[in-house]
Motif scaffolding. Structure first.
Motif, short mmCIF file in Angstrom:
data_model
loop_
_atom_site.label_atom_id
_atom_site.label_comp_id
_atom_site.label_asym_id
_atom_site.label_seq_id
_atom_site.Cartn_x
_atom_site.Cartn_y
_atom_site.Cartn_z
N HIS A 1 19.47 -12.62 -17.36
CA HIS A 1 19.55 -11.90 -16.09
C HIS A 1 18.23 -11.30 -15.66
N ASP A 2 17.31 -11.05 -16.61
CA ASP A 2 16.14 -10.23 -16.32
C ASP A 2 15.20 -10.87 -15.30
N LEU B 1 24.31 -9.99 -9.44
CA LEU B 1 23.66 -11.25 -9.79
C LEU B 1 24.45 -12.43 -9.23
N GLU C 1 16.82 -10.65 -11.90
CA GLU C 1 16.81 -9.29 -11.34
C GLU C 1 15.44 -8.95 -10.77
N HIS D 1 18.02 -21.16 -14.90
CA HIS D 1 17.12 -20.74 -13.83
C HIS D 1 16.68 -21.90 -12.95
N PRO E 1 28.26 -17.18 -15.16
CA PRO E 1 27.37 -16.01 -15.09
C PRO E 1 25.95 -16.36 -15.55
N VAL E 2 24.97 -15.70 -14.95
CA VAL E 2 23.58 -15.89 -15.35
C VAL E 2 23.37 -15.24 -16.70
N ARG F 1 26.44 -15.86 -9.16
CA ARG F 1 27.24 -16.62 -10.13
C ARG F 1 27.05 -18.10 -9.82
N PRO G 1 24.24 -6.80 -18.14
CA PRO G 1 24.11 -6.37 -16.74
C PRO G 1 25.33 -5.60 -16.24
#
Length: 530
Positions: free
Chosen positions: A304-305, A288, A308, A353, A300-301, A290, A181
Motif C-alpha cells: 500500500h505504501d 486505496l 499512498e 503496481h 486489495p493492494v 481495489r 492500511p
C-alpha cells in the motif's frame, strides 16, 4: 499524557534535534532527473550496442537483445541514482536545526502477530526520550494490534506497565479489515481528528525522539508537505545473514537514498514505516483502489505504501524523502526463510503496481516509483532467461570485454558508496577498514545474488500462476524442504543445460552456478549466529 498539548514549544532548548535537509526546489529536481537520465543512457548504451552486435539477429537473439537492454537500463538507473547521491553527499550540508513548535502528534506502532516484548521495550525508550526532550506534552503513543485474539493477553501483559502509566494507549481490533492500511484508517476515524500528524512505525522499526522531533519541525515549517519518509539503518544483527544485510545497507544506503531524494524532489516515496504523515494529506489517500479480479494480481493492494505516496502527491501535497538515518532503524530478517517469506509478499504487492501505472493524475515520478518496484522483481526472471539462453548456446555468451563492462556497471553503486564513505575520505587506517568492508560486502553480495535470483524468479512465477501468498500471520505447521535444496536443484539444471550446449558457457556461468550448488552449506553458514 494529555490529549491537548500546549500550542508552542518554541521556548524550549532542544539541542539534540537532528536537522532535516530542506526539500530541493522543483527546478533542482528537474535538473537531477535529467542528470540521471543522461547518466543511465551513458552507462548502458555501449553495453547494449555491444551485446546486440554479438547476439545475432536470429530468433533467440531477437529475444535476448530486449531482455538484456531492459535489465542493463535497470542496473544503470540504479548506478546513475547512486552517482547523483554521491554528488549530493560531497556538498556541505548547512540545514538549520529547528525545534518543533508543539503540534499534536501521534506515534503509531502497528502490531500483527509479532512478539510484543521488543515493541514494548522500544515504546518505553521512546516515551522516556520524549519526556527528556519535553516532547511528551504534544505526542501520544498508540499500539494498534491486528494480532490473533489469543495474542491479546500476552500483548496486554507486555504493555501493561506503560498503559497503567499513561505512556501508551493499546487497542486490538476484533476484525482486521483492510490489514495494516485498514488498521490505520480505523484509528484515524476514531482518534485522528485530535492530531496534526502521525508517525507510522512497524513492530520491527524504531525511531528516536530527536529524529521524530526534527521531522515534526520540518513538517510544521513546510505547509505543503504531506509526508516525510525518513532514511533508515538496520538494527544490530543476530546472524551472519543479518550482518551481511546490515553491511550492505550501511555502505550503499546513503548514496541510494540521497540520489532518490534528489531526483524525486516533491514526488518522493513512502516505505510503509518510519515516516511522518500529515493527517490532512492522509485523508486524500486513505481509500486505496481495489484492483479488479482476484488475488494475487487483483483484490486489495498488498504493498500500500507506494500507492499512498502517489495518491498524496496526486492530491497536491509534497512527499519528501529525508535521507538522514540517524535515530531511525528497522530490523532485517535473520534467516533466509524469513527473508524469502517477506520477499514473496513484497513481490506480489509490487507486481500489482503494474496495474496502477496508468491511473489518472499521478506525478511522473510516482509512476517511476511504481515501475521500479515492478522491475525490482521482474529483473530476476529476465536475468535467468538470459542465463538459460547462454547456457544452451542459443545465444553466444558475452565475451571477456562485454563481461568486464557488465561487472563494471554492477560495481558503479558500490564505487559511488565507497567514494563518499567517511573512512575512505579520512585515509590511513580508516580507509583500509572501509575498503575491507567494501570487499567483504561485494563478496557476500556475489554469494547471495544467485540464491535471490532463483527465489525471486520462483516468486514471480508463483504470482503469475495465480498463487496468493496472503498477508502475514502465524506460521502454519507444514513440512518444508531444507534450506538451499531448491537453489541446488536450479544450479544442477543450469549445469546440465550448459553441458548439453557444449560447455562453452561454463566459465561464464561459474559465479552463478557454484553458489547455487553450495546453497545448503551456504544457507547454514549465513543463518549461524553472528
Amino acid at each position: 499524557m494529555t490529549a491537548h498539548p500546549p500550542k508552542s514549544f518554541a521556548h524550549l532548548d532542544l539541542p539534540q534535534i537532528v536537522p532535516v535537509r530542506p526539500l530541493a526546489p522543483a527546478a533542482v529536481s528537474r535538473r537531477a532527473r535529467l542528470a540521471v537520465a543522461v547518466l543511465t543512457l551513458t552507462l548502458s548504451a555501449p553495453l547494449i550496442v555491444a551485446f546486440a552486435a554479438g547476439a545475432g539477429g536470429g530468433g533467440a537473439g531477437a529475444l535476448a537483445i530486449p531482455l538484456f537492454a531492459l535489465n542493463t537500463l535497470w542496473v544503470a538507473f540504479g548506478g546513475a541514482a547512486a552517482l547523483l547521491g554521491a554528488a549530493v553527499l560531497l556538498r556541505p550540508n548547512s540545514a538549520p536545526r529547528a525545534a518543533p513548535l508543539g503540534t499534536p502528534t501521534a506515534v503509531l506502532y502497528l502490531l500483527c502477530n509479532e512478539p510484543p516484548e521488543p515493541v514494548a521495550a522500544a515504546a518505553a525508550r521512546l516515551a522516556r526520550d520524549l519526556e527528556r526532550g519535553r516532547l511528551d506534552r504534544s505526542t501520544d503513543i498508540f499500539v494498534l494490534s491486528d494480532s490473533a485474539p489469543q495474542a491479546e493477553a500476552a500483548e496486554r501483559a507486555a504493555f501493561g506497565a506503560l498503559i497503567a502509566e499513561g505512556r501508551v494507549r493499546y487497542r486490538r481490533r476484533a476484525r482486521n479489515t483492510g490489514r495494516k492500511p485498514g488498521n490505520i484508517a480505523d484509528w484515524a476515524r476514531r482518534e485522528g481528528h485530535r492530531y496534526a500528524q502521525m508517525a507510522v512505525l512497524d513492530a520491527d522499526s524504531r525511531m528516536s525522539a530527536a529524529r521524530l522531533g526534527a521531522m515534526i519541525a520540518r513538517m510544521e515549517r513546510a505547509p505543503r508537505t504531506g509526508l516525510i519518509q525518513s532514511g533508515m539503518r538496520l538494527l544490530p544483527a543476530r546472524s551472519r545473514l543479518g550482518r551481511a544485510l546490515r553491511l550492505s545497507s550501511r555502505l550503499g544506503g546513503p548514496v541510494a537514498t540521497e540520489g532518490l531524494a534528489a531526483w524525486a524532489g516533491p514526488a518522493g516515496n513512502y516505505w510503509g514505516h518510519n515516516a511522518l504523515i500529515r493527517m490532512r494529506a492522509y485523508r486524500a489517500a486513505r481509500r486505496l483502489p481495489r484492483l479488479p479480479g482476484r488475488a494475487p494480481l487483483g483484490g486489495p493492494v498488498l504493498s500500500h505504501d507506494f500507492v499512498e505516496a502517489a495518491l498524496i502527491r496526486r492530491a497536491g501535497w509534497d512527499v519528501e524523502v529525508s535521507p538522514e538515518s540517524r535515530g531511525s532503524f528497522e530490523d532485517a530478517p535473520q534467516t533466509l526463510r524469513a527473508f524469502h517469506k517477506r520477499d514473496r509478499r513484497w513481490c506480489q504487492g509490487n507486481l500489482q503496481h503494474a496495474r496502477l501505472l496508468g491511473l489518472n493524475g499521478f506525478d511522473p515520478a510516482s509512476r517511476v516509483h511504481l515501475a521500479t518496484g515492478v522491475m525490482s522483481y521482474l529483473a530476476a526472471p529476465v536475468w535467468l532467461a538470459l542465463v538459460v539462453l547462454f547456457a544452451t548456446g542459443l545465444v553466444p555468451a558475452p565475451g571477456l570485454v562485454l563481461l568486464a563492462g557488465v561487472v563494471a556497471l554492477l560495481l558503479v553503486q558500490k564505487m559511488a558508496a565507497l567514494a563518499v564513505h567517511p573512512g575512505v575520505r579520512r585515509g590511513g587506517q580508516a580507509r583500509r577498514i572501509a575498503l575491507r568492508a567494501g570487499l567483504a560486502e561485494a563478496a557476500l553480495s556475489t554469494l547471495l545474488a544467485p540464491l535471490l535470483l532463483v527465489r525471486q524468479t520462483g516468486a514471480v512465477i508463483s504470482v503469475l500462476a495465480g498463487r496468493d501468498c496472503g498477508w502475514k500471520g502465524p506460521e502454519a505447521a507444514a513440512w518444508r524442504p531444507p534450506a538451499g535444496v531448491a537453489e541446488t536443484g536450479a544450479g544442477l539444471a543450469l549445469l546440465a543445460l550448459a553441458l548439453g550446449g557444449g560447455g562453452a558457457a561454463l566459465p561464464w556461468l561459474a559465479p552463478l552456478v557454484l553458489p547455487l550448488l553450495a546453497a545448503p552449506a551456504l544457507s547454514r553458514w549465513l543463518e549461524a549466529a553472528a
